[in-house]
Scaffold this active site. Structure first.
Site: not given
Length: 177
Positions: A63, A100
């Protein structure tokens, strides 16, 4: 066009429990489906860096490629791609880092940067900071300097922007959740 943080935040979609349970994924694709929002985001980033000493734009897979390519084009700077492992041909430098929700490895082609280059890192968001810290490690390994890490979104509760600043990497984001 004036940057409107509330408008930008209203277009960022929150996807719960993706890609893993307990994760809230901040989806920027609606920003790029809105020509107004797309222009607002890109123009704001271009204006921030138009009169700086950066020599290269480094965009993170995948992205970060979206704003990174446009910013590099607008600023007339070379674009360096930091890709997921196994996606770049020729010799690469690699760095593994924690996400994460797991672990990953990124790569950069050897010779993509020279000692003394000043690099702007671009990604979609700063979460735990692992991806951008790994990218900074690769850039420094090639002898270049990280000018700043920029993203559309900061997730300050996950501590990534603090980790980057603690590693002497200035950060800039357009909005935070």
């Amino acid at each position: 066009m004036i940057f409107d943080e509330y408008y930008i935040k209203s277009l960022i979609r929150s996807v719960h429990d993706w890609p893993a349970p307990g994760v809230i994924f901040r989806d920027i694709t609606p920003l790029f489906q809105s020509p107004k929002a797309h222009r607002m985001v890109i123009d704001s980033l271009i204006q921030r860096y138009v009169d700086t000493e950066i020599t290269h734009i480094a965009a993170l897979d995948a992205r970060g490629f979206l704003p990174g390519a446009v910013i590099a084009y607008a600023l007339n700077k070379p674009l360096v791609l930091l890709r997921k492992q196994g996606k770049l041909p020729a010799e690469t430098e690699t760095e593994t880092y924690d996400l994460e929700y797991g672990q990953a490895t990124i790569e950069v082609q050897r010779g993509a940067l020279d000692p003394g280059n000043s690099v702007l890192l671009i990604d979609d968001l700063i979460a735990t900071g692992g991806t951008l810290l790994a990218a900074a490690t690769l850039i420094r390994r090639l002898g270049a300097h990280v000018y700043e890490a920029a993203a559309i979104i900061d997730l300050p509760d996950l501590g990534g922007s603090t980790k980057l600043q603690d590693a002497n990497i200035p950060t800039f984001t357009l909005c935070a959740f």
